[in-house]
Structure formats: structure tokens, C-alpha cells
Design an enzyme around this catalytic site. Structure first.
Site, PDB file in Angstrom:
ATOM      1  N   HIS A  59       3.501  10.687   2.548  1.00  0.00           N
ATOM      2  CA  HIS A  59       2.987  11.670   1.593  1.00  0.00           C
ATOM      3  C   HIS A  59       3.782  12.978   1.614  1.00  0.00           C
ATOM      4  CE1 HIS A  59      -0.412   9.037   1.071  1.00  0.00           C
ATOM      5  NE2 HIS A  59      -0.728   9.128   2.349  1.00  0.00           N
ATOM      6  N   HIS A  79       0.827  -1.208   0.000  1.00  0.00           N
ATOM      7  CA  HIS A  79       0.000   0.000   0.000  1.00  0.00           C
ATOM      8  C   HIS A  79       0.860   1.257   0.000  1.00  0.00           C
ATOM      9  CE1 HIS A  79      -3.505   2.510   0.462  1.00  0.00           C
ATOM     10  NE2 HIS A  79      -2.785   3.219   1.323  1.00  0.00           N
TER      11      HIS A  79
END
Length: 310
Positions: A266, A239
Site C-alpha cells: 500500500h 489479492h
């Protein structure tokens, strides 16, 4: 050649962090348009937000973009990964609120919808961003180094390392070439995950209000609390690779590079892109030749490649 979706495709669900109903429509766009998000609920100012690194707002738990008028769209990483993984270069993504629906916590349902509606070629060549020398962004996280790097490559590869105290995740590493539909087959069905110890903290911060065991893998020590358990033994690192593909799609064009992530997320990937584009001699834009095109994500994708979870 550049591509777009053949027809409009609609997705409905719930925002992971807002907990609000969310409706999203991915519409065809012309060559050179790129990927843009449109907040159809915003009527009093500019409601178009470019899916571009310069619009990124570094956040730890999702990917957020904001335009000059202050209009935001968040949790875009899974739809961006699906678009990149299906080789779609141009699209207008309409949303009726601030957040992309989380669906099942992976990109599988997005990929399924995009592949079903089809991909249309446009009369314009694909240009890639070729990384010419290694570029790295690094931070210290207590006793652990956290870093991300882009290196020259003949295609596009992702190499990721994670380490968590919960034995249900532990230490995982995977490296993968993103060509020949590998994203769709190997990564697209892998769900977002979190530690049970972090859930209450996120709720107290007003985050993950739409999170359930149906759209996230929750672990506690050596136990996987989500019914049905893991889809793959190393679903967590897969993921993270999915997220990285979506975050790197904010480069504005496909990358010809190898991405290495060491406990990164991120915000770090966005900072890495900013570092790359602040280093003019580290990259160049080139028209994609046939050999490079064959090694980009999305080439050769078939619906039969999609895991049955979609």
C-alpha cells in the site's frame, strides 16, 4: 460516460484493525464528484475525506486517507477496488467510524452489493490519466529490492510478483488485463492474508484486532490455517493485485497504464502515485474514446461473473 450507483447500498461488518462494528453506505453522486468518504460520527469538524492520493498517509498494512482537519478513514482498499472494478466513478461513502468493514477479507461482497443495486450513467465523459513514460519508485528491504512501476499501455494492466518464506505462499506472479470484467471474475473473491508469525506482532501493535479465520487467510509454514483452505492456489498474489487496483484508484481517474509491483504494498503504491504526479511530462489527462473505454475495468460486468463466494 461517467457513472454512479443507481441506489444507496449498505454494508455492515467489523473493522479489521480496530475490531469495532462498522457500517458503511455507498450513495449516488453527481458527475465530476469523484469518490469521497464521510465520517458521520464526526460532528465537530470537516468530516469529508477525498479518496485521492494526496490524502493518502503511507502505511504498510492498509490504505489510510486523512483530510486537513485530521479526520481519517482506513482500510479503504477493498471498497475502492470494488468501485473501480465495477466502473463506478462517483460516489459518497458514509461510515459510522474510522474503518471500512472487512467483510470476508476480499472485495466480493462489495462487488455483489454494487452490482445488485446497479450502475447509473451520468451525462459527462470519462477522462483517463494516460501514463506517457515509465515511472518507478524503489526501496531496498534488506537483501531484497521492493519496487513499483507505471508504464504506458493501451488499457489498464496489473503485473505482480510476491515472495514469502512460508511454502504455503512461496513465490507467485501473475499478470492480467483488467478489462472485460476480469477483476470481478478473477480477483474480487481473493482474501487478505498474513503469516501466523506476524499475528502476535500486529496484535501487540494494536492492529488486526478484528482479524479472524473468517476474514483472512492465515498461513504457517506450509500449512493454511484458515478452515476451507485457499479459494485459488495463487490467492495471495491475486489479492495483492486487488489491493493494487484499489490503491491506484486514488489517482482520481482511471489509469491508462500498466502497473508492475515487485513485492510492493500500500505505502509503495501511494509513493508511486506521488512520484507520477510530481513528474508533469510523465502523464496527461485525456477524454476517453470508445476504444479506451472498452478496455477499462467495469465495462461489461455482470453479476453472473462474480464467484459464488459472495
Amino acid at each position: 460516460m461517467q457513472t454512479t450507483v443507481a441506489n444507496t447500498v449498505t454494508f455492515t461488518g467489523t473493522g479489521l484493525h480496530s475490531g469495532r462494528p462498522a457500517r458503511m453506505r455507498v450513495q449516488p453522486a453527481s458527475a465530476e464528484y469523484g469518490i469521497w468518504f464521510k465520517r458521520v460520527d464526526v460532528l465537530d469538524r470537516d468530516n469529508l475525506v477525498p479518496a485521492h492520493w494526496a490524502s493518502g498517509v503511507p502505511t504498510p498494512l492498509c490504505t489510510l486517507i486523512r483530510n486537513d482537519a485530521g479526520v481519517e478513514v482506513k482500510t479503504i482498499e477493498h471498497i475502492m477496488a470494488a468501485l473501480a472494478g465495477c466502473g463506478i466513478h462517483n460516489a459518497l461513502v458514509e461510515l459510522d467510524g474510522p474503518e471500512v468493514p472487512i467483510m470476508d477479507g476480499s472485495a466480493a461482497r462489495f462487488v455483489d452489493g454494487l452490482v445488485k443495486t446497479g450502475v447509473r450513467e451520468l451525462y459527462a465523459p470519462v477522462r483517463v490519466i494516460e501514463v506517457l513514460k515509465p515511472i518507478e519508485y524503489r526501496e531496498d528491504d534488506g537483501d531484497h529490492a521492493v519496487w513499483a512501476r507505471l508504464e504506458p499501455s493501451d488499457g489498464f494492466e496489473i503485473d505482480f510478483y510476491i515472495s514469502f518464506p512460508d511454502p504455503a505462499i512461496g513465490t507467485q506472479r501473475m499478470s492480467m488485463d483488467m478489462s472485460n470484467g476480469n477483476f470481478v471474475r478473477e480477483l474480487s473473491d481473493c482474501r487478505t492474508f498474513c503469516r501466523r508469525a506476524d499475528v502476535d506482532a500486529m496484535h501487540d501493535a494494536g492492529l488486526a484486532l478484528g482479524g479472524t479465520y473468517d476474514n483472512a487467510v492465515v498461513v504457517d509454514g506450509d500449512a493454511v490455517l484458515t478452515p476451507g483452505g485457499l479459494r485459488r492456489a495463487d490467492e495471495a498474489v491475486r489479492h495483492k493485485m486487488l489491493d493494487a487496483l484499489g490503491d491506484l484508484a486514488l489517482a482520481g481517474a482511471p489509469l491508462k497504464a500498466r502497473y508492475v509491483g515487485h513485492r510492493s504494498g500500500h505505502a509503495m503504491t501511494n509513493k508511486l502515485l506521488r512520484t507520477l504526479f510530481d513528474t508533469p511530462d510523465a502523464w496527461r489527462v485525456v477524454e476517453c474514446d470508445a476504444a479506451t473505454a472498452r478496455r477499462l475495468p467495469g465495462v461489461g460486468v455482470r453479476r453472473s461473473d462474480l464467484p459464488m463466494t459472495a
